[in-house]
Every structure is written in C-alpha cells, then in structure tokens.
Design a protein around this motif. Structure first.
Motif, PDB file in Angstrom:
ATOM      1  N   GLU A 205       0.821  -1.207   0.000  1.00 23.30           N
ATOM      2  CA  GLU A 205       0.000   0.000   0.000  1.00 23.30           C
ATOM      3  C   GLU A 205       0.859   1.263   0.000  1.00 23.30           C
ATOM      4  O   GLU A 205       0.365   2.355  -0.254  1.00 23.30           O
ATOM      5  N   GLU A 206       2.139   1.096   0.316  1.00 23.24           N
ATOM      6  CA  GLU A 206       3.073   2.221   0.380  1.00 23.24           C
ATOM      7  C   GLU A 206       4.455   1.655   0.056  1.00 23.24           C
ATOM      8  O   GLU A 206       4.829   0.604   0.562  1.00 23.24           O
ATOM      9  N   ASN A 207       5.208   2.336  -0.791  1.00 21.86           N
ATOM     10  CA  ASN A 207       6.545   1.867  -1.145  1.00 21.86           C
ATOM     11  C   ASN A 207       7.433   1.894   0.092  1.00 21.86           C
ATOM     12  O   ASN A 207       7.640   2.937   0.692  1.00 21.86           O
ATOM     13  N   GLN A 208       7.915   0.706   0.488  1.00 30.90           N
ATOM     14  CA  GLN A 208       8.725   0.609   1.705  1.00 30.90           C
ATOM     15  C   GLN A 208      10.046  -0.106   1.499  1.00 30.90           C
ATOM     16  O   GLN A 208      10.751  -0.360   2.457  1.00 30.90           O
ATOM     17  N   GLY A 209      10.357  -0.495   0.289  1.00 28.22           N
ATOM     18  CA  GLY A 209      11.651  -1.096   0.005  1.00 28.22           C
ATOM     19  C   GLY A 209      11.643  -2.615   0.050  1.00 28.22           C
ATOM     20  O   GLY A 209      10.701  -3.245   0.541  1.00 28.22           O
ATOM     21  N   PRO A 210      12.721  -3.209  -0.456  1.00 22.66           N
ATOM     22  CA  PRO A 210      12.781  -4.668  -0.610  1.00 22.66           C
ATOM     23  C   PRO A 210      12.790  -5.452   0.701  1.00 22.66           C
ATOM     24  O   PRO A 210      12.322  -6.585   0.734  1.00 22.66           O
ATOM     25  N   SER A 211      13.288  -4.881   1.771  1.00 22.41           N
ATOM     26  CA  SER A 211      13.287  -5.610   3.047  1.00 22.41           C
ATOM     27  C   SER A 211      11.869  -5.874   3.531  1.00 22.41           C
ATOM     28  O   SER A 211      11.551  -6.972   3.992  1.00 22.41           O
ATOM     29  N   VAL A 212      11.014  -4.888   3.421  1.00 18.76           N
ATOM     30  CA  VAL A 212       9.611  -5.065   3.800  1.00 18.76           C
ATOM     31  C   VAL A 212       8.960  -6.061   2.845  1.00 18.76           C
ATOM     32  O   VAL A 212       8.191  -6.933   3.261  1.00 18.76           O
ATOM     33  N   GLY A 213       9.290  -5.964   1.560  1.00 22.20           N
ATOM     34  CA  GLY A 213       8.762  -6.906   0.586  1.00 22.20           C
ATOM     35  C   GLY A 213       9.141  -8.337   0.922  1.00 22.20           C
ATOM     36  O   GLY A 213       8.299  -9.241   0.881  1.00 22.20           O
ATOM     37  N   ARG A 214      10.389  -8.564   1.273  1.00 24.74           N
ATOM     38  CA  ARG A 214      10.836  -9.913   1.642  1.00 24.74           C
ATOM     39  C   ARG A 214      10.087 -10.422   2.875  1.00 24.74           C
ATOM     40  O   ARG A 214       9.690 -11.583   2.940  1.00 24.74           O
ATOM     41  N   LYS A 215       9.898  -9.539   3.838  1.00 23.82           N
ATOM     42  CA  LYS A 215       9.178  -9.928   5.053  1.00 23.82           C
ATOM     43  C   LYS A 215       7.748 -10.330   4.723  1.00 23.82           C
ATOM     44  O   LYS A 215       7.261 -11.370   5.182  1.00 23.82           O
ATOM     45  N   ARG A 216       7.068  -9.548   3.910  1.00 21.40           N
ATOM     46  CA  ARG A 216       5.677  -9.858   3.552  1.00 21.40           C
ATOM     47  C   ARG A 216       5.595 -11.151   2.740  1.00 21.40           C
ATOM     48  O   ARG A 216       4.684 -11.952   2.920  1.00 21.40           O
ATOM     49  N   LEU A 217       6.554 -11.357   1.855  1.00 24.74           N
ATOM     50  CA  LEU A 217       6.598 -12.600   1.083  1.00 24.74           C
ATOM     51  C   LEU A 217       6.788 -13.805   2.003  1.00 24.74           C
ATOM     52  O   LEU A 217       6.092 -14.805   1.886  1.00 24.74           O
ATOM     53  N   ALA A 218       7.730 -13.690   2.925  1.00 31.32           N
ATOM     54  CA  ALA A 218       8.008 -14.800   3.851  1.00 31.32           C
ATOM     55  C   ALA A 218       6.785 -15.124   4.706  1.00 31.32           C
ATOM     56  O   ALA A 218       6.510 -16.288   4.998  1.00 31.32           O
ATOM     57  N   GLN A 219       6.040 -14.102   5.101  1.00 37.51           N
ATOM     58  CA  GLN A 219       4.841 -14.321   5.903  1.00 37.51           C
ATOM     59  C   GLN A 219       3.728 -14.969   5.082  1.00 37.51           C
ATOM     60  O   GLN A 219       2.873 -15.657   5.629  1.00 37.51           O
ATOM     61  N   HIS A 220       3.748 -14.786   3.796  1.00 38.31           N
ATOM     62  CA  HIS A 220       2.662 -15.244   2.938  1.00 38.31           C
ATOM     63  C   HIS A 220       2.807 -16.685   2.446  1.00 38.31           C
ATOM     64  O   HIS A 220       1.817 -17.414   2.378  1.00 38.31           O
ATOM     65  N   VAL A 221       4.007 -17.088   2.090  1.00 42.97           N
ATOM     66  CA  VAL A 221       4.167 -18.392   1.447  1.00 42.97           C
ATOM     67  C   VAL A 221       3.967 -19.540   2.438  1.00 42.97           C
ATOM     68  O   VAL A 221       4.121 -19.368   3.639  1.00 42.97           O
ATOM     69  N   SER A 222       3.650 -20.702   1.885  1.00 42.03           N
ATOM     70  CA  SER A 222       3.351 -21.854   2.726  1.00 42.03           C
ATOM     71  C   SER A 222       4.306 -23.014   2.465  1.00 42.03           C
ATOM     72  O   SER A 222       3.950 -24.161   2.695  1.00 42.03           O
ATOM     73  N   THR A 223       5.495 -22.720   2.004  1.00 42.66           N
ATOM     74  CA  THR A 223       6.465 -23.763   1.676  1.00 42.66           C
ATOM     75  C   THR A 223       7.467 -23.966   2.798  1.00 42.66           C
ATOM     76  O   THR A 223       7.578 -23.137   3.705  1.00 42.66           O
ATOM     77  N   ASP A 224       8.211 -25.069   2.693  1.00 45.89           N
ATOM     78  CA  ASP A 224       9.250 -25.363   3.685  1.00 45.89           C
ATOM     79  C   ASP A 224      10.463 -24.450   3.516  1.00 45.89           C
ATOM     80  O   ASP A 224      11.142 -24.135   4.486  1.00 45.89           O
ATOM     81  N   TRP A 225      10.732 -24.071   2.281  1.00 55.50           N
ATOM     82  CA  TRP A 225      11.894 -23.252   1.950  1.00 55.50           C
ATOM     83  C   TRP A 225      11.444 -22.027   1.168  1.00 55.50           C
ATOM     84  O   TRP A 225      10.419 -22.049   0.492  1.00 55.50           O
ATOM     85  N   ILE A 226      12.246 -20.967   1.257  1.00 60.01           N
ATOM     86  CA  ILE A 226      11.993 -19.727   0.528  1.00 60.01           C
ATOM     87  C   ILE A 226      13.268 -19.356  -0.212  1.00 60.01           C
ATOM     88  O   ILE A 226      14.362 -19.370   0.367  1.00 60.01           O
ATOM     89  N   HIS A 227      13.112 -19.022  -1.485  1.00 63.06           N
ATOM     90  CA  HIS A 227      14.241 -18.488  -2.249  1.00 63.06           C
ATOM     91  C   HIS A 227      13.889 -17.067  -2.673  1.00 63.06           C
ATOM     92  O   HIS A 227      12.929 -16.851  -3.409  1.00 63.06           O
ATOM     93  N   PHE A 228      14.637 -16.087  -2.169  1.00 61.28           N
ATOM     94  CA  PHE A 228      14.455 -14.697  -2.578  1.00 61.28           C
ATOM     95  C   PHE A 228      15.344 -14.438  -3.782  1.00 61.28           C
ATOM     96  O   PHE A 228      16.514 -14.826  -3.791  1.00 61.28           O
ATOM     97  N   HIS A 229      14.780 -13.779  -4.782  1.00 57.55           N
ATOM     98  CA  HIS A 229      15.546 -13.488  -5.987  1.00 57.55           C
ATOM     99  C   HIS A 229      15.212 -12.075  -6.446  1.00 57.55           C
ATOM    100  O   HIS A 229      14.036 -11.687  -6.446  1.00 57.55           O
ATOM    101  N   ASP A 230      16.224 -11.312  -6.834  1.00 52.32           N
ATOM    102  CA  ASP A 230      15.993  -9.956  -7.321  1.00 52.32           C
ATOM    103  C   ASP A 230      15.315  -9.997  -8.684  1.00 52.32           C
ATOM    104  O   ASP A 230      15.611 -10.859  -9.520  1.00 52.32           O
TER     105      ASP A 230
END
Length: 119
Positions: A62-87
C-alpha cells in the motif's frame, strides 16, 4: 528425506522490464517451484500485470517501503518449507532449483543456503 517444497519470492518495484527474463528462467527450471510470488511495492508501471501474465501470484503493498519489507511480507505469505528470494533484475540457470534441492533434501539440511550467481 526432509521436506522440500520451495517458493520463489521476488520483491519488485517498477520491474516490468526485468520480470519477464526472470520469470521465464523460473519456468525453465528442470524442477518446478512450488510457489512463485511477486511483491509489488507500489510500482508505477505494470509490474503486477507482467508478473500475473507469467503465472506468478502477486502481493501488493500500500506504500513503497523497500525490498526488506517486501521480503518480510513474502516470507509471511508463502506456505512452503523453503523460501528463495531473488531480485527481479536477475536470472537463474535452468538447473538452479535442482542444485538447491540437493541441499534441501539432505538428512540433516542446513537452515540457510547461499548461492553465488554462477551457482
């Protein structure tokens, strides 16, 4: 064997020009990702539409907050055992996930795996 589901998580801001290359490389993996999710950090271009056109799930900020916030929201959302962050402006070799799974499925896997670009 240990659990090995994995999500590709991509924080993105105005990445419509870069995402096709990355998402094509994700689709061309020798083993498929279990989830592909893009976090659109209030882009002013069509980042979300491009991501959806390649079959990615899109979370929107809802507001541009940078990639760290994006990674946090992604991690909270996914339902997998592992997470791979990629630019969003990068690409993966077709065997990236195949190589990662060798680590993920070990009897006693590490908590974190770091890969260099060439891996």
């Amino acid at each position: 064997m240990c659990a090995s589901s994995i999500a590709l998580c991509i924080p993105a801001y105005n990445a419509s020009g870069h995402l096709p290359r990355l998402l094509k490389s994700a689709k061309n993996q020798t083993i498929a990702f279990d989830q592909v999710v893009v976090y659109d950090d209030c882009s002013t271009d069509n980042t979300a539409d491009v991501a959806r056109s390649y079959g990615a799930e899109v979370l929107s900020g809802e507001e541009n907050q940078g990639p760290s916030v994006g990674r946090k929201r992604l991690a909270q959302h996914v339902s997998t055992d592992w997470i791979h962050f990629h630019d969003a402006d990068d690409v993966m070799y077709p065997n990236f996930l195949e190589q990662a799974r060798k680590w993920m499925t070990q009897e006693d896997p590490p908590d974190v795996i770091f890969f260099g670009y060439e891996e």
